[in-house]
Design a protein around this motif. Structure first.
Motif, PDB file in Angstrom:
ATOM      1  N   GLU A  38       0.805  -1.227   0.000  1.00  0.00           N
ATOM      2  CA  GLU A  38       0.000   0.000   0.000  1.00  0.00           C
ATOM      3  C   GLU A  38       0.835   1.273   0.000  1.00  0.00           C
ATOM      4  O   GLU A  38       0.397   2.293  -0.541  1.00  0.00           O
ATOM      5  CB  GLU A  38      -0.919  -0.009   1.226  1.00  0.00           C
ATOM      6  CG  GLU A  38      -1.899  -1.167   1.207  1.00  0.00           C
ATOM      7  CD  GLU A  38      -2.609  -1.381   2.522  1.00  0.00           C
ATOM      8  OE1 GLU A  38      -3.663  -2.035   2.504  1.00  0.00           O
ATOM      9  OE2 GLU A  38      -2.121  -0.909   3.570  1.00  0.00           O
ATOM     10  N   THR A  39       2.011   1.231   0.626  1.00  0.00           N
ATOM     11  CA  THR A  39       2.838   2.437   0.741  1.00  0.00           C
ATOM     12  C   THR A  39       4.320   2.123   0.619  1.00  0.00           C
ATOM     13  O   THR A  39       4.767   1.008   0.918  1.00  0.00           O
ATOM     14  CB  THR A  39       2.617   3.148   2.093  1.00  0.00           C
ATOM     15  OG1 THR A  39       2.994   2.263   3.156  1.00  0.00           O
ATOM     16  CG2 THR A  39       1.191   3.611   2.273  1.00  0.00           C
ATOM     17  N   SER A  73       7.176  15.067   1.075  1.00  0.00           N
ATOM     18  CA  SER A  73       6.303  14.789  -0.062  1.00  0.00           C
ATOM     19  C   SER A  73       5.499  13.534   0.233  1.00  0.00           C
ATOM     20  O   SER A  73       6.047  12.432   0.281  1.00  0.00           O
ATOM     21  CB  SER A  73       7.133  14.589  -1.338  1.00  0.00           C
ATOM     22  OG  SER A  73       6.295  14.211  -2.402  1.00  0.00           O
ATOM     23  N   THR A  74       4.193  13.726   0.468  1.00  0.00           N
ATOM     24  CA  THR A  74       3.297  12.584   0.693  1.00  0.00           C
ATOM     25  C   THR A  74       2.208  12.492  -0.371  1.00  0.00           C
ATOM     26  O   THR A  74       1.491  11.505  -0.413  1.00  0.00           O
ATOM     27  CB  THR A  74       2.597  12.680   2.070  1.00  0.00           C
ATOM     28  OG1 THR A  74       1.697  13.802   2.053  1.00  0.00           O
ATOM     29  CG2 THR A  74       3.594  12.819   3.197  1.00  0.00           C
ATOM     30  N   GLY A  75       2.053  13.541  -1.173  1.00  0.00           N
ATOM     31  CA  GLY A  75       0.959  13.590  -2.128  1.00  0.00           C
ATOM     32  C   GLY A  75      -0.333  14.135  -1.533  1.00  0.00           C
ATOM     33  O   GLY A  75      -1.345  14.219  -2.218  1.00  0.00           O
ATOM     34  N   ASP A 115      -1.239   4.537  -1.940  1.00  0.00           N
ATOM     35  CA  ASP A 115      -2.363   4.254  -2.834  1.00  0.00           C
ATOM     36  C   ASP A 115      -3.456   5.311  -2.660  1.00  0.00           C
ATOM     37  O   ASP A 115      -4.572   5.022  -2.221  1.00  0.00           O
ATOM     38  CB  ASP A 115      -2.888   2.838  -2.588  1.00  0.00           C
ATOM     39  CG  ASP A 115      -3.264   2.567  -1.139  1.00  0.00           C
ATOM     40  OD1 ASP A 115      -3.075   3.470  -0.287  1.00  0.00           O
ATOM     41  OD2 ASP A 115      -3.744   1.455  -0.864  1.00  0.00           O
ATOM     42  N   LEU A 116      -3.116   6.545  -3.017  1.00  0.00           N
ATOM     43  CA  LEU A 116      -4.051   7.661  -2.849  1.00  0.00           C
ATOM     44  C   LEU A 116      -5.270   7.534  -3.741  1.00  0.00           C
ATOM     45  O   LEU A 116      -6.267   8.224  -3.519  1.00  0.00           O
ATOM     46  CB  LEU A 116      -3.337   8.986  -3.099  1.00  0.00           C
ATOM     47  CG  LEU A 116      -2.198   9.319  -2.127  1.00  0.00           C
ATOM     48  CD1 LEU A 116      -1.579  10.663  -2.474  1.00  0.00           C
ATOM     49  CD2 LEU A 116      -2.676   9.293  -0.683  1.00  0.00           C
ATOM     50  N   ILE A 168      -1.339   8.086   5.465  1.00  0.00           N
ATOM     51  CA  ILE A 168      -1.248   8.841   6.715  1.00  0.00           C
ATOM     52  C   ILE A 168      -0.931   7.926   7.885  1.00  0.00           C
ATOM     53  O   ILE A 168      -0.058   8.237   8.716  1.00  0.00           O
ATOM     54  CB  ILE A 168      -2.542   9.637   6.949  1.00  0.00           C
ATOM     55  CG1 ILE A 168      -2.665  10.730   5.882  1.00  0.00           C
ATOM     56  CG2 ILE A 168      -2.571  10.241   8.351  1.00  0.00           C
ATOM     57  CD1 ILE A 168      -3.991  11.449   5.878  1.00  0.00           C
ATOM     58  N   GLU A 169      -1.598   6.792   7.964  1.00  0.00           N
ATOM     59  CA  GLU A 169      -1.334   5.861   9.062  1.00  0.00           C
ATOM     60  C   GLU A 169       0.104   5.350   9.015  1.00  0.00           C
ATOM     61  O   GLU A 169       0.791   5.299  10.044  1.00  0.00           O
ATOM     62  CB  GLU A 169      -2.311   4.683   8.985  1.00  0.00           C
ATOM     63  CG  GLU A 169      -2.137   3.675  10.107  1.00  0.00           C
ATOM     64  CD  GLU A 169      -3.165   2.570  10.021  1.00  0.00           C
ATOM     65  OE1 GLU A 169      -3.781   2.280  11.053  1.00  0.00           O
ATOM     66  OE2 GLU A 169      -3.339   1.997   8.919  1.00  0.00           O
ATOM     67  N   ASP A 170       0.582   4.993   7.837  1.00  0.00           N
ATOM     68  CA  ASP A 170       1.936   4.449   7.727  1.00  0.00           C
ATOM     69  C   ASP A 170       3.002   5.513   7.982  1.00  0.00           C
ATOM     70  O   ASP A 170       4.051   5.215   8.553  1.00  0.00           O
ATOM     71  CB  ASP A 170       2.139   3.784   6.365  1.00  0.00           C
ATOM     72  CG  ASP A 170       1.398   2.454   6.252  1.00  0.00           C
ATOM     73  OD1 ASP A 170       0.665   2.094   7.198  1.00  0.00           O
ATOM     74  OD2 ASP A 170       1.552   1.779   5.218  1.00  0.00           O
TER      75      ASP A 170
END
Length: 194
Positions: free
Chosen positions: A12-13, A30-32, A58-59, A67-69
């Protein structure tokens, strides 16, 4: 320099982070997720931490996994950067105003994870960030960082101000808790370990 570099790769990330506790507030993030990037920049700047973060998630699903990761990785980085916790103050707290909002953050780097979260957010989104993810982020930080973390809204009506105040208060409390006090021998605990 108390620094940690953490990488986390799942289906997922993909996340890479370097955190320096004794920094100057520099951030490359940078997270998107624009508003989330802004909050993490505030965390670095107001805590005087140096933070480099690149997260690809996986936005197309939603922001949850990213966010959680990132919270998990930040918690691990904090835990690794403080190391054996010798001579650290251990506790930190801040009451921080942001316009009409007043936020309290108190934390203990005790090795026992726990989150008490009391923010009253009315909007579903701020920018492209789901407001329900703020709790998930701080939960992940508290558990991966093995800290007792309390975040409480004392007043406020603007969700942007409330969230930003929470991130800034967390930064200031963490900066206080990670400070070195030469009067402390070993760790600040009657048990002799944290």
């Amino acid at each position: 320099m108390r620094t940690a570099t953490i990488e986390r790769n799942t289906k997922e990330t993909k996340i890479s982070m370097t955190l320096t506790l004794d920094g100057s507030g520099k951030a490359q993030i940078s997270t998107g997720i624009g508003f989330f990037d802004h909050m993490l920049e505030n965390f670095a700047r107001h805590g005087l931490f140096d933070l480099e973060l690149k997260a690809e998630g996986d936005l197309q699903v939603d922001t949850h996994h990213t966010i959680e990761d990132v919270g998990i990785v930040l918690g691990r980085a904090i835990r690794e950067a403080v190391g054996e916790k010798k001579k650290i103050v251990r506790y930190g707290s801040k009451i921080l105003p942001m316009d009409e909002a007043l936020l309290l953050c108190a934390l203990d780097l005790c090795g026992r994870p726990y989150l008490v979260y009391d923010l009253k957010l009315d909007r579903e989104y701020v920018g492209s960030l789901e407001t329900e993810m703020i709790r998930e982020f701080f939960y992940a930080v508290s558990y991966a960082g093995e800290m007792n973390l309390h975040i409480k809204q004392l007043s406020g009506s603007n969700d942007h101000h409330i969230i930003e105040g929470a991130f800034k208060a967390f930064a200031k409390a963490l900066d206080e808790a990670t400070k070195i006090d030469e009067r402390i021998t070993g760790v600040l605990s009657t048990k002799g370990s944290l």
